[in-house]
Design a protein around this motif. Structure first.
Motif, PDB file in Angstrom:
ATOM      1  N   ILE A  48       0.825  -1.216   0.000  1.00 14.49           N
ATOM      2  CA  ILE A  48       0.000   0.000   0.000  1.00 14.49           C
ATOM      3  C   ILE A  48       0.857   1.264   0.000  1.00 14.49           C
ATOM      4  O   ILE A  48       0.316   2.369  -0.092  1.00 14.49           O
ATOM      5  CB  ILE A  48      -0.945   0.022   1.224  1.00 14.49           C
ATOM      6  CG1 ILE A  48      -0.158  -0.063   2.528  1.00 14.49           C
ATOM      7  CG2 ILE A  48      -1.963  -1.116   1.152  1.00 14.49           C
ATOM      8  CD1 ILE A  48      -1.017   0.038   3.778  1.00 14.49           C
ATOM      9  N   ASP A  49       2.174   1.118   0.094  1.00 15.38           N
ATOM     10  CA  ASP A  49       3.078   2.272   0.146  1.00 15.38           C
ATOM     11  C   ASP A  49       3.795   2.435  -1.187  1.00 15.38           C
ATOM     12  O   ASP A  49       4.443   1.496  -1.678  1.00 15.38           O
ATOM     13  CB  ASP A  49       4.112   2.099   1.273  1.00 15.38           C
ATOM     14  CG  ASP A  49       3.455   2.000   2.634  1.00 15.38           C
ATOM     15  OD1 ASP A  49       2.443   2.692   2.840  1.00 15.38           O
ATOM     16  OD2 ASP A  49       3.954   1.224   3.474  1.00 15.38           O
ATOM     17  N   LEU A  50       3.708   3.614  -1.765  1.00 14.35           N
ATOM     18  CA  LEU A  50       4.405   3.909  -3.016  1.00 14.35           C
ATOM     19  C   LEU A  50       5.819   4.393  -2.744  1.00 14.35           C
ATOM     20  O   LEU A  50       6.057   5.211  -1.847  1.00 14.35           O
ATOM     21  CB  LEU A  50       3.646   4.985  -3.803  1.00 14.35           C
ATOM     22  CG  LEU A  50       2.525   4.498  -4.740  1.00 14.35           C
ATOM     23  CD1 LEU A  50       1.772   5.689  -5.300  1.00 14.35           C
ATOM     24  CD2 LEU A  50       3.077   3.635  -5.858  1.00 14.35           C
ATOM     25  N   LEU A  51       6.777   3.880  -3.499  1.00 11.93           N
ATOM     26  CA  LEU A  51       8.157   4.334  -3.420  1.00 11.93           C
ATOM     27  C   LEU A  51       8.350   5.540  -4.326  1.00 11.93           C
ATOM     28  O   LEU A  51       7.474   5.903  -5.128  1.00 11.93           O
ATOM     29  CB  LEU A  51       9.105   3.205  -3.832  1.00 11.93           C
ATOM     30  CG  LEU A  51       9.020   1.911  -3.005  1.00 11.93           C
ATOM     31  CD1 LEU A  51       9.913   0.853  -3.632  1.00 11.93           C
ATOM     32  CD2 LEU A  51       9.423   2.164  -1.562  1.00 11.93           C
ATOM     33  N   ASP A  52       9.500   6.197  -4.215  1.00 12.21           N
ATOM     34  CA  ASP A  52       9.810   7.334  -5.079  1.00 12.21           C
ATOM     35  C   ASP A  52       9.819   6.923  -6.548  1.00 12.21           C
ATOM     36  O   ASP A  52       9.594   7.748  -7.435  1.00 12.21           O
ATOM     37  CB  ASP A  52      11.173   7.933  -4.694  1.00 12.21           C
ATOM     38  CG  ASP A  52      11.151   8.565  -3.314  1.00 12.21           C
ATOM     39  OD1 ASP A  52      10.040   8.907  -2.847  1.00 12.21           O
ATOM     40  OD2 ASP A  52      12.230   8.703  -2.710  1.00 12.21           O
ATOM     41  N   GLY A  54       7.684   5.206  -7.960  1.00 12.25           N
ATOM     42  CA  GLY A  54       6.326   5.049  -8.451  1.00 12.25           C
ATOM     43  C   GLY A  54       5.796   3.639  -8.340  1.00 12.25           C
ATOM     44  O   GLY A  54       4.688   3.355  -8.795  1.00 12.25           O
ATOM     45  N   LYS A  55       6.572   2.733  -7.725  1.00 14.01           N
ATOM     46  CA  LYS A  55       6.132   1.357  -7.544  1.00 14.01           C
ATOM     47  C   LYS A  55       5.738   1.117  -6.092  1.00 14.01           C
ATOM     48  O   LYS A  55       6.167   1.837  -5.193  1.00 14.01           O
ATOM     49  CB  LYS A  55       7.241   0.381  -7.951  1.00 14.01           C
ATOM     50  CG  LYS A  55       7.531   0.385  -9.446  1.00 14.01           C
ATOM     51  CD  LYS A  55       8.467  -0.743  -9.822  1.00 14.01           C
ATOM     52  CE  LYS A  55       8.653  -0.824 -11.329  1.00 14.01           C
ATOM     53  NZ  LYS A  55       9.520  -1.957 -11.726  1.00 14.01           N
ATOM     54  N   GLY A 149       5.238  -4.679  -8.384  1.00 14.17           N
ATOM     55  CA  GLY A 149       5.061  -3.363  -7.787  1.00 14.17           C
ATOM     56  C   GLY A 149       4.227  -2.403  -8.603  1.00 14.17           C
ATOM     57  O   GLY A 149       4.162  -1.212  -8.285  1.00 14.17           O
ATOM     58  N   SER A 150       3.564  -2.892  -9.631  1.00 16.33           N
ATOM     59  CA  SER A 150       2.795  -2.005 -10.501  1.00 16.33           C
ATOM     60  C   SER A 150       1.366  -1.790 -10.011  1.00 16.33           C
ATOM     61  O   SER A 150       0.695  -0.853 -10.452  1.00 16.33           O
ATOM     62  CB  SER A 150       2.772  -2.569 -11.925  1.00 16.33           C
ATOM     63  OG  SER A 150       2.251  -3.893 -11.926  1.00 16.33           O
ATOM     64  N   THR A 151       0.890  -2.649  -9.128  1.00 14.80           N
ATOM     65  CA  THR A 151      -0.478  -2.511  -8.626  1.00 14.80           C
ATOM     66  C   THR A 151      -0.486  -2.585  -7.102  1.00 14.80           C
ATOM     67  O   THR A 151       0.361  -3.231  -6.489  1.00 14.80           O
ATOM     68  CB  THR A 151      -1.391  -3.624  -9.180  1.00 14.80           C
ATOM     69  OG1 THR A 151      -0.834  -4.909  -8.837  1.00 14.80           O
ATOM     70  CG2 THR A 151      -1.524  -3.513 -10.688  1.00 14.80           C
ATOM     71  N   ARG A 152      -1.465  -1.937  -6.522  1.00 16.91           N
ATOM     72  CA  ARG A 152      -1.645  -1.951  -5.074  1.00 16.91           C
ATOM     73  C   ARG A 152      -2.176  -3.310  -4.637  1.00 16.91           C
ATOM     74  O   ARG A 152      -2.972  -3.946  -5.337  1.00 16.91           O
ATOM     75  CB  ARG A 152      -2.624  -0.852  -4.674  1.00 16.91           C
ATOM     76  CG  ARG A 152      -3.020  -0.824  -3.201  1.00 16.91           C
ATOM     77  CD  ARG A 152      -4.119   0.200  -2.994  1.00 16.91           C
ATOM     78  NE  ARG A 152      -4.682   0.128  -1.651  1.00 16.91           N
ATOM     79  CZ  ARG A 152      -4.374   0.954  -0.661  1.00 16.91           C
ATOM     80  NH1 ARG A 152      -3.498   1.940  -0.889  1.00 16.91           N
ATOM     81  NH2 ARG A 152      -4.928   0.838   0.525  1.00 16.91           N
TER      82      ARG A 152
END
Length: 332
Positions: A48-52, A54-55, A149-152
């Motif tokens: 649920i956490d996005l990295l810098d 964008g993943k 890492g492309s989807t929540r």
């Protein structure tokens, strides 16, 4: 060899003072990979956490590690018989503990010699065992599912009263280690709702003490004591002699409460009479809160994660007065 699990195994072997001498054959590598896959099935990862970049970053809900019974830094073997899947919190607490010699979980000390790994795990294995042997071993592996890492990914958890995550993990690991008597004792405790105090948090606290017993190698041997208590009240199932004397279940409940109370305070400084202490302690095993206090009712709140939403559900908990009354009735 680019799987994250294989990279974990490479670091595990590199930490050993014996390097590749800490394994015995190529089958150990594939078995370690399967342990990582098994661990992942218990962890209930979410993202649920996005990295810098964008993943999304994957996180385990239940924080576990592959734990060496005989510490790898002291020469423990990197083989499944020396590795127990257990909570990260317990493993870090007993990071370098060497089990006492009469403990059931003494682990396995490697008998090999130092064998350098070389540039990486793959080249080291090929140098040691040959291309054909390594290819045959690795080709039989199923590729684990990869999170890109492309989807929540929302957390999914039915709550401790439905899943008993630590209790079931301990029971399954004991079975994997062929500790059938102890695992059967846990099966009995879960099936017999009267004995489980009606409340799942007590089974989870017992499991935490069980993990501590396995990984610390303490001479208290808590799991052996738990089996002896059960046999004293209900007989030995192996002999087909079960005692259901009047009041036996209530007495057993009081004794096991006192057992949890004593060792939870001794090893973790947690007072079982304090709900806030129990809640804070239990939540340390998870990356999201799964337990809370409901002061208005004397119960606990178990959180359920479903469809991206956290839902509260009440679950029972002995108040200190109720618990101590049962103990005083037993000891008077």
């Amino acid at each position: 060899m680019n799987w994250s699990y294989m990279q974990h195994i490479q670091r595990m072997i590199d930490r050993s003072p014996l390097k590749l001498g800490s394994v015995t054959c190529t089958d150990d590598i594939t078995a370690l990979l399967r342990l990582y896959v098994l661990k992942a099935s218990y962890q209930r990862s979410y993202a649920i956490d996005l990295l810098d970049s964008g993943k999304y970053k994957p996180n385990p809900l239940l924080e576990l590690e592959l734990c060496h019974l005989y510490p790898v830094g002291a020469g423990g073997a990197n083989i499944p018989d020396n590795i127990f899947i257990a909570p990260k919190f317990i493993n870090r607490k007993n990071n370098s503990a060497i089990p006492c010699q009469d403990h059931k979980f003494g682990g396995v000390l490697s008998r090999g010699e130092l064998i350098p790994m070389g540039d990486n795990l793959l080249t080291g294995l090929i140098d040691l065992y040959g291309v054909e042997s390594v290819t045959e071993a690795l080709s039989g592996l199923e590729r684990p599912k990869r999170f890109h890492g492309s989807t929540r990914r929302d957390p999914k958890f039915k709550g401790i009263q439905h899943e008993l995550p630590l209790f079931n993990l301990l029971r399954n690991e004991l079975w994997r280690f062929k500790q059938y008597e102890t695992a059967s004792m846990l099966f009995s405790m879960e099936r017999m709702k009267e004995i489980s105090f009606h409340f799942p948090i007590y089974l989870e606290l017992l499991a935490i003490l069980g993990f501590y017993d396995v990984l610390s190698g303490e001479r208290d041997r808590l799991l052996i004591r738990m089996c002896r208590i059960e046999r004293a009240f209900f007989g030995d199932p192996a002999n087909g002699k079960l005692s259901w004397r009047s009041g036996g279940i209530n007495d057993y409940q009081a004794v096991m409460y006192r057992f949890i109370r004593k060792y939870l305070y001794r090893y973790f400084n947690v007072e079982i009479e304090r709900q806030d202490s129990v809640v804070a302690f239990y939540n340390r095993f998870f990356s999201l809160p799964v337990l809370d206090s409901a002061w208005y009712s004397g119960e606990l709140v178990s959180y359920v994660y479903r469809d991206g939403v956290k839902h509260p559900e009440p679950t029972g908990f002995f108040t200190s007065d109720e618990a101590m009354i049962s103990i005083y009735e037993l000891t008077d």
